[in-house]
Design an enzyme around this catalytic site. Structure first.
Site, short mmCIF file in Angstrom:
data_model
loop_
_atom_site.label_atom_id
_atom_site.label_comp_id
_atom_site.label_asym_id
_atom_site.label_seq_id
_atom_site.Cartn_x
_atom_site.Cartn_y
_atom_site.Cartn_z
N ASP A 93 44.67 -26.00 -91.96
CA ASP A 93 44.91 -26.90 -93.09
C ASP A 93 46.36 -26.90 -93.51
O ASP A 93 46.83 -27.83 -94.18
CB ASP A 93 44.02 -26.51 -94.27
CG ASP A 93 42.59 -26.81 -93.93
OD1 ASP A 93 41.96 -25.98 -93.26
OD2 ASP A 93 42.12 -27.90 -94.29
N LYS A 151 40.06 -22.41 -92.67
CA LYS A 151 38.79 -22.13 -93.35
C LYS A 151 38.54 -20.63 -93.46
O LYS A 151 38.81 -19.87 -92.54
CB LYS A 151 37.66 -22.81 -92.57
CG LYS A 151 36.26 -22.65 -93.13
CD LYS A 151 36.12 -23.06 -94.57
CE LYS A 151 36.57 -24.47 -94.86
NZ LYS A 151 36.53 -24.82 -96.30
N ALA A 185 41.72 -31.45 -92.57
CA ALA A 185 43.07 -31.80 -93.03
C ALA A 185 43.54 -33.18 -92.59
O ALA A 185 44.00 -33.98 -93.43
CB ALA A 185 44.04 -30.71 -92.58
O1 MRU Z 1 37.00 -27.45 -96.23
P1 MRU Z 1 37.16 -28.30 -95.00
O2 MRU Z 1 35.87 -28.62 -94.32
O3 MRU Z 1 38.01 -29.51 -95.27
O4 MRU Z 1 37.99 -27.37 -94.01
C1 MRU Z 1 38.32 -27.82 -92.73
C2 MRU Z 1 39.05 -26.82 -91.94
O5 MRU Z 1 39.28 -25.72 -92.36
C3 MRU Z 1 39.56 -27.28 -90.61
O6 MRU Z 1 39.58 -26.22 -89.70
C4 MRU Z 1 40.99 -27.80 -90.77
O7 MRU Z 1 41.04 -28.76 -91.78
C5 MRU Z 1 41.50 -28.39 -89.52
S1 MRU Z 1 40.72 -29.93 -89.17
C6 MRU Z 1 41.33 -30.58 -87.74
#
Ligand code: MRU
Length: 366
Positions: free
Chosen positions: A241, A252, A55
């Site tokens: 996110d 996720k 994110a």
């Molecule tokens: O699909 P992604 O790889 O962008 O998902 C990332 C995540 O779910 C992370 O846990 C989230 O973005 C936090 S990142 C500090």
């Protein structure tokens, strides 16, 4: 953070003052490649195919994408097109909209001649702010790990997906307390959820932790509950996110199942988040947060390295079967022990979150 002793960031502004370089995360951990982003549509492509992901990093890349658009055409029309194109890249991480809104609000009142310089400077500010936010998250989260270490020695942390420095500009969110504890000499070991389908845990978190020398073990996504039942997990640290004004946490896919297992076993479940990841307009995470549905091929096929090092894609699902691929889920606030923010650790509820809310978009870097 460092790769083979050299400091790197997953996004970096070039000295030419008009392009940026990213680490291409689609080829990690088997190859290390960088890629120069020259135009706005290249920034949009990098976000949508996940060369950059996570994110906070999505937000900063979008900000630079807007700056690249302003360099080529600073008109109101181009600004609107850049906003819409970048906003359409991925639907769930709220940092994307937060960053684009902030850029648009700063740029629209300016005469067109001043827009590119302002956009470039603001994107750079947002990158530096992200580093400082994550450093502070780590400092607050550090106390959680130190308390466990004082009590029992080794600290076993479970994390899901990659909320590491690759998902931010530096430090990571969930990994920042881990890196700071490790650097302070605390004996920390990390259970790394593989995180199918794209394996951000097994590919990216494991690679990061290995680079930094943090002891860790990759586990399949189904192993966490078992380890918790046997006292092998002291706490869970994950990223997010989008977190609602009431403390529901979208992260996720699979995060929710880990929170359920943690609650059943009395394992503290903390979410590390920069406050720009809070969507103050949303109250009910399950009902209101848009969940990205990604290609079925991410479930049916898998990339991996063959014995000779060549990277190959193989089918891991019976031929002829279809698959669905929701990329995120929502953990209700009642399952979250606390939210580790740059402004301190707060309970996952509306009152506690309102107390740390500020309308200032920027944080003080002093
Ligand atoms: O699909 P992604 O790889 O962008 O998902 C990332 C995540 O779910 C992370 O846990 C989230 O973005 C936090 S990142 C500090």
């Amino acid at each position: 953070m460092k790769i083979d002793g050299v400091a790197w960031r997953p996004i970096r502004a070039e000295d030419d003052g008009e392009t940026v370089t990213i680490i291409d995360q689609t080829v990690l951990p088997f190859h290390f490649e960088t890629r120069r982003l020259v135009r706005m549509d290249e920034a949009a492509e990098a976000i949508s195919v996940m060369r950059v992901r996570g994110a906070p990093l999505i937000g900063v890349t979008a900000a630079y994408g807007m700056a690249l658009a302003m360099r080529d055409d600073p008109s109101d029309t181009a600004l609107g097109t850049a906003y819409d194109t970048l906003h359409a890249t991925r639907p769930t991480a709220i940092n994307l909209r937060w960053a684009l809104d902030r850029m648009r609000a700063a740029l629209l009142p300016l005469p067109t001649a001043g827009r590119f310089a302002r956009a470039w400077a603001l994107a750079a500010d947002m990158a530096e702010e992200d580093v400082e936010i994550n450093r502070r998250i780590g400092a607050h989260g550090f106390d959680l790990l130190r308390e466990i270490a004082d009590r029992k020695g080794r600290v076993n942390v479970l994390t899901h997906c990659n909320a590491g420095w690759l998902a931010t500009v530096d430090w990571g969110t969930a990994t920042s307390p881990i890196y700071q504890a490790h650097d302070a000499g605390i004996d920390v070991h990390v259970w790394v959820d593989e995180t199918r389908p794209r394996n951000q845990g097994g590919f990216l978190t494991a690679w990061e932790l290995h680079q930094h020398g943090v002891p860790h073990s990759v586990i399949v996504d189904n192993a966490g509950g078992h380890l918790m039942q046997h006292g092998e997990v002291d706490l869970c640290l994950v990223g997010t996110d989008r977190t609602t004004a009431t403390g529901d946490v979208c992260n996720k896919i699979g995060t929710y199942l880990k929170a359920l297992a943690a609650a059943d076993n009395g394992v503290p479940f903390y979410v590390c988040l920069p406050t720009p990841t809070i969507d103050w307009r949303v109250r009910d995470g399950v009902a209101e947060i848009p969940i990205e549905n990604r290609a079925a091929g991410e479930v049916t096929d898998l990339d991996g390295a063959l014995a000779d090092g060549e990277v190959a894609r193989v089918r891991v699902v019976s031929p002829g079967s279809d698959a669905v691929n929701p990329a995120f889920d929502v953990t209700p606030a009642r399952l979250v022990t606390g939210l580790v923010t740059e402004r301190g650790i707060v309970a996952a509820n509306e009152k506690a979150l309102a107390a740390i809310r500020t309308d200032d978009a920027a944080i003080s870097l002093s």
